[in-house]
Motif scaffolding. Structure first.
Motif, PDB file in Angstrom:
ATOM      1  N   LEU A  23       0.937  -1.169   0.005  1.00  0.00           N
ATOM      2  CA  LEU A  23       0.135   0.129   0.151  1.00  0.00           C
ATOM      3  C   LEU A  23       0.972   1.337  -0.089  1.00  0.00           C
ATOM      4  CD1 LEU A  23      -2.964  -1.060   2.462  1.00  0.00           C
ATOM      5  CD2 LEU A  23      -3.060  -0.820  -0.051  1.00  0.00           C
ATOM      6  N   LYS A  24       1.837   1.229   0.837  1.00  0.00           N
ATOM      7  CA  LYS A  24       2.733   2.423   0.685  1.00  0.00           C
ATOM      8  C   LYS A  24       3.482   2.446  -0.583  1.00  0.00           C
ATOM      9  CE  LYS A  24       4.261   2.812   5.502  1.00  0.00           C
ATOM     10  NZ  LYS A  24       5.373   2.506   6.708  1.00  0.00           N
ATOM     11  N   ALA A  25       3.764   1.456  -1.357  1.00  0.00           N
ATOM     12  CA  ALA A  25       4.390   1.477  -2.674  1.00  0.00           C
ATOM     13  C   ALA A  25       3.520   2.022  -3.695  1.00  0.00           C
ATOM     14  CB  ALA A  25       4.713   0.135  -3.187  1.00  0.00           C
ATOM     15  N   TRP A  26       2.200   1.469  -3.480  1.00  0.00           N
ATOM     16  CA  TRP A  26       0.941   2.123  -4.292  1.00  0.00           C
ATOM     17  C   TRP A  26       0.854   3.909  -4.276  1.00  0.00           C
ATOM     18  CZ3 TRP A  26      -3.149   4.785  -3.722  1.00  0.00           C
ATOM     19  CH2 TRP A  26      -3.963   5.126  -4.703  1.00  0.00           C
ATOM     20  N   PHE A  27       0.993   4.116  -2.873  1.00  0.00           N
ATOM     21  CA  PHE A  27       0.570   5.491  -2.505  1.00  0.00           C
ATOM     22  C   PHE A  27       1.642   6.242  -3.296  1.00  0.00           C
ATOM     23  CE2 PHE A  27       0.796   9.113  -0.020  1.00  0.00           C
ATOM     24  CZ  PHE A  27      -0.537   9.648   0.255  1.00  0.00           C
ATOM     25  N   PHE A  28       3.022   5.887  -3.009  1.00  0.00           N
ATOM     26  CA  PHE A  28       4.076   6.658  -3.509  1.00  0.00           C
ATOM     27  C   PHE A  28       3.975   6.693  -5.171  1.00  0.00           C
ATOM     28  CE2 PHE A  28       8.512   6.798  -5.397  1.00  0.00           C
ATOM     29  CZ  PHE A  28       8.939   7.992  -4.652  1.00  0.00           C
ATOM     30  N   GLU A  29       3.880   5.650  -5.593  1.00  0.00           N
ATOM     31  CA  GLU A  29       3.459   5.629  -7.291  1.00  0.00           C
ATOM     32  C   GLU A  29       2.283   6.512  -7.596  1.00  0.00           C
ATOM     33  OE1 GLU A  29       3.307   1.572  -8.358  1.00  0.00           O
ATOM     34  OE2 GLU A  29       5.315   1.158  -7.629  1.00  0.00           O
ATOM     35  N   ALA A  30       1.447   6.420  -7.070  1.00  0.00           N
ATOM     36  CA  ALA A  30       0.171   7.287  -7.151  1.00  0.00           C
ATOM     37  C   ALA A  30       0.556   8.876  -7.297  1.00  0.00           C
ATOM     38  CB  ALA A  30      -1.112   7.078  -6.687  1.00  0.00           C
ATOM     39  N   GLU A  31       0.966   9.181  -5.939  1.00  0.00           N
ATOM     40  CA  GLU A  31       1.482  10.597  -5.908  1.00  0.00           C
ATOM     41  C   GLU A  31       2.483  11.162  -6.888  1.00  0.00           C
ATOM     42  OE1 GLU A  31       1.348  12.273  -1.203  1.00  0.00           O
ATOM     43  OE2 GLU A  31       2.961  11.322  -1.758  1.00  0.00           O
ATOM     44  N   ASN A  32       3.214  10.080  -7.257  1.00  0.00           N
ATOM     45  CA  ASN A  32       4.152  10.746  -8.374  1.00  0.00           C
ATOM     46  C   ASN A  32       3.901  10.374  -9.844  1.00  0.00           C
ATOM     47  OD1 ASN A  32       6.657  11.676  -6.712  1.00  0.00           O
ATOM     48  ND2 ASN A  32       6.160   9.606  -5.666  1.00  0.00           N
ATOM     49  N   SER A  33       2.532  10.246  -9.904  1.00  0.00           N
ATOM     50  CA  SER A  33       1.870   9.947 -11.393  1.00  0.00           C
ATOM     51  C   SER A  33       1.221  11.069 -12.033  1.00  0.00           C
ATOM     52  CB  SER A  33       1.292   8.758 -11.247  1.00  0.00           C
ATOM     53  OG  SER A  33       1.734   7.588 -11.034  1.00  0.00           O
ATOM     54  N   GLN A  34       1.027  11.267 -13.132  1.00  0.00           N
ATOM     55  CA  GLN A  34       0.077  12.255 -13.655  1.00  0.00           C
ATOM     56  C   GLN A  34      -0.898  11.626 -14.574  1.00  0.00           C
ATOM     57  OE1 GLN A  34       2.766  15.075 -15.416  1.00  0.00           O
ATOM     58  NE2 GLN A  34       3.616  15.708 -13.427  1.00  0.00           N
ATOM     59  N   TRP A  35      -1.949  11.063 -14.015  1.00  0.00           N
ATOM     60  CA  TRP A  35      -2.772  10.128 -14.750  1.00  0.00           C
ATOM     61  C   TRP A  35      -3.825  11.278 -15.196  1.00  0.00           C
ATOM     62  CZ3 TRP A  35      -3.581   7.062  -9.659  1.00  0.00           C
ATOM     63  CH2 TRP A  35      -2.750   6.016  -9.850  1.00  0.00           C
ATOM     64  N   LYS A  36      -4.019  11.265 -16.736  1.00  0.00           N
ATOM     65  CA  LYS A  36      -4.960  12.138 -17.375  1.00  0.00           C
ATOM     66  C   LYS A  36      -6.011  11.536 -17.900  1.00  0.00           C
ATOM     67  CE  LYS A  36      -2.344  15.841 -16.707  1.00  0.00           C
ATOM     68  NZ  LYS A  36      -2.822  16.876 -15.915  1.00  0.00           N
ATOM     69  N   LEU A  37      -5.779  10.363 -18.065  1.00  0.00           N
ATOM     70  CA  LEU A  37      -6.877   9.071 -18.805  1.00  0.00           C
ATOM     71  C   LEU A  37      -6.878   8.072 -17.871  1.00  0.00           C
ATOM     72  CD1 LEU A  37      -6.270   9.931 -22.330  1.00  0.00           C
ATOM     73  CD2 LEU A  37      -8.228  10.865 -21.228  1.00  0.00           C
ATOM     74  N   PRO A  38      -7.744   7.200 -18.229  1.00  0.00           N
ATOM     75  CA  PRO A  38      -7.823   5.584 -17.653  1.00  0.00           C
ATOM     76  C   PRO A  38      -6.719   4.839 -18.343  1.00  0.00           C
ATOM     77  CG  PRO A  38      -9.955   6.337 -17.859  1.00  0.00           C
ATOM     78  CD  PRO A  38      -9.384   7.385 -18.536  1.00  0.00           C
TER      79      PRO A  38
END
Length: 97
Positions: A23-38
């Motif tokens: 979960l920590k890894a997912w959180f870190f990756e999500a915070e450092n992403s720039q998702w614009k589309l699915p």
């Protein structure tokens, strides 16, 4: 992305300590992403389930757990709506949570 409700993750890994690192890894990756589309999510997480109303379900820790989020792509926000086991996930409706 700005991720809201990290508390949901913390509360979950207190009871399921084997999920903490994933979960920590997912959180870190999500915070450092720039998702614009699915499709941006599917490129990184091919097994993620894209649901209506900008909801996404991620498989966590080798598909041991599920994480449901709602995303506002325009504002770069991810709201964690659910973290749980498969059995708990099967009892809820990820399209409305």
């Amino acid at each position: 992305m700005r991720v809201f409700a990290r508390k949901t993750l913390r509360e979950f890994w207190i009871n399921h300590s084997d999920s903490e690192d994933a979960l920590k890894a997912w959180f870190f990756e999500a915070e450092n992403s720039q998702w614009k589309l699915p499709s941006d999510i599917k490129n990184k997480y091919p097994h993620a389930s894209i649901l209506p109303d900008n909801r996404v379900v991620f498989n966590i820790k080798g598909n041991t757990y599920r994480l449901a989020v709602k995303i506002n792509y325009d504002y770069g926000q991810v709201c964690i709506r659910f973290a749980g086991t498969h059995a708990e996930y099967d009892k809820m409706d990820a399209t409305t949570i």
